[in-house]
Design a protein around this motif. Structure first.
Motif, PDB file in Angstrom:
ATOM      1  N   ASN A  74     -24.101  28.062  -8.989  1.00 23.70           N
ATOM      2  CA  ASN A  74     -24.909  28.641  -7.908  1.00 23.70           C
ATOM      3  C   ASN A  74     -26.179  29.282  -8.438  1.00 23.70           C
ATOM      4  O   ASN A  74     -27.256  29.092  -7.870  1.00 23.70           O
ATOM      5  N   THR A  78     -27.670  24.557  -8.297  1.00 19.23           N
ATOM      6  CA  THR A  78     -27.063  23.251  -8.061  1.00 19.23           C
ATOM      7  C   THR A  78     -25.714  23.455  -7.377  1.00 19.23           C
ATOM      8  O   THR A  78     -25.220  24.577  -7.271  1.00 19.23           O
ATOM      9  N   THR A  79     -25.146  22.381  -6.921  1.00 18.19           N
ATOM     10  CA  THR A  79     -23.924  22.463  -6.137  1.00 18.19           C
ATOM     11  C   THR A  79     -22.673  22.454  -7.009  1.00 18.19           C
ATOM     12  O   THR A  79     -22.690  21.913  -8.119  1.00 18.19           O
ATOM     13  N   ARG A  81     -19.970  21.372  -5.318  1.00 22.49           N
ATOM     14  CA  ARG A  81     -19.213  20.394  -4.541  1.00 22.49           C
ATOM     15  C   ARG A  81     -19.153  19.063  -5.282  1.00 22.49           C
ATOM     16  O   ARG A  81     -20.174  18.531  -5.694  1.00 22.49           O
ATOM     17  N   ARG A  84     -21.301  15.932  -4.004  1.00 22.09           N
ATOM     18  CA  ARG A  84     -22.757  16.080  -3.941  1.00 22.09           C
ATOM     19  C   ARG A  84     -23.349  15.793  -5.317  1.00 22.09           C
ATOM     20  O   ARG A  84     -22.698  15.991  -6.334  1.00 22.09           O
ATOM     21  N   SER A  86     -25.856  16.404  -8.549  1.00 26.57           N
ATOM     22  CA  SER A  86     -26.341  17.565  -9.293  1.00 26.57           C
ATOM     23  C   SER A  86     -27.858  17.558  -9.318  1.00 26.57           C
ATOM     24  O   SER A  86     -28.482  16.538  -9.586  1.00 26.57           O
TER      25      SER A  86
END
Length: 164
Positions: A74, A78-79, A81, A84, A86
């Motif tokens: 965070n 970047t995520t 998840r 998703r 990067s």
């Protein structure tokens, strides 16, 4: 903007379209719990303070590693998840040593649950999770990161470990 005008991200810009890790962790935990109910196995470990310190230590280290890893992602913008792509190659914090600290944390939590519940099936589930997450998520993630970040990712991969 209406939903009909929203464009889906190019699937080539992410490792997977299916968020495998949360699906696998849920299946592993539920499966271990159910197997512990319908086909319990005798706990092979000791039931003493020292073994509980080790078991709880695995679990707590796993939880801490997960939170530290998510926070690091965070902060890097970047995520976390798995479905998703990067935006940033993160190589600091827990990622300086391990390429997959969240998944390592998941395994450690399951090992802690094994001791907490004295359910051997959590150990089996942790091993199954490690194999399945490697095949279904980590390998595609590594291909995505190499395609996205090229030499920077290859250099990072050479100095860090996939698991331990």
């Amino acid at each position: 903007m209406s939903d009909t005008n929203r464009q889906e991200p190019d699937p080539r810009l992410r490792a997977n379209t299916v968020p495998w890790p949360p699906i696998l962790i849920a299946a592993a935990v539920i499966g271990a719990w159910l197997l512990g109910r319908v086909a319990p196995l005798a706990w092979p470990g000791l039931d003493d303070a020292a073994s509980h310190v080790i078991g709880w230590g695995f679990g707590l280290i796993g939880v801490a590693l997960i939170f530290w890893s998510v926070r690091t992602l965070n902060e890097a913008g970047t995520t976390f998840r798995p479905d998703r792509g990067s935006d940033v190659l993160v190589t600091h914090g827990p990622y300086s040593r391990f390429r997959n600290p969240i998944y390592l944390g998941d395994v450690l939590v399951m090992l802690g649950l094994a001791d907490l519940t004295q359910n051997v099936w959590f150990v089996v589930a942790a091993l199954a999770f490690a194999v399945l997450v490697t095949v279904l998520q980590i390998l595609p993630e590594e291909r995505h990161l190499e395609a996205r970040f090229g030499d920077a990712y290859r250099q990072y991969r050479a100095r860090s470990r996939r698991w331990i």
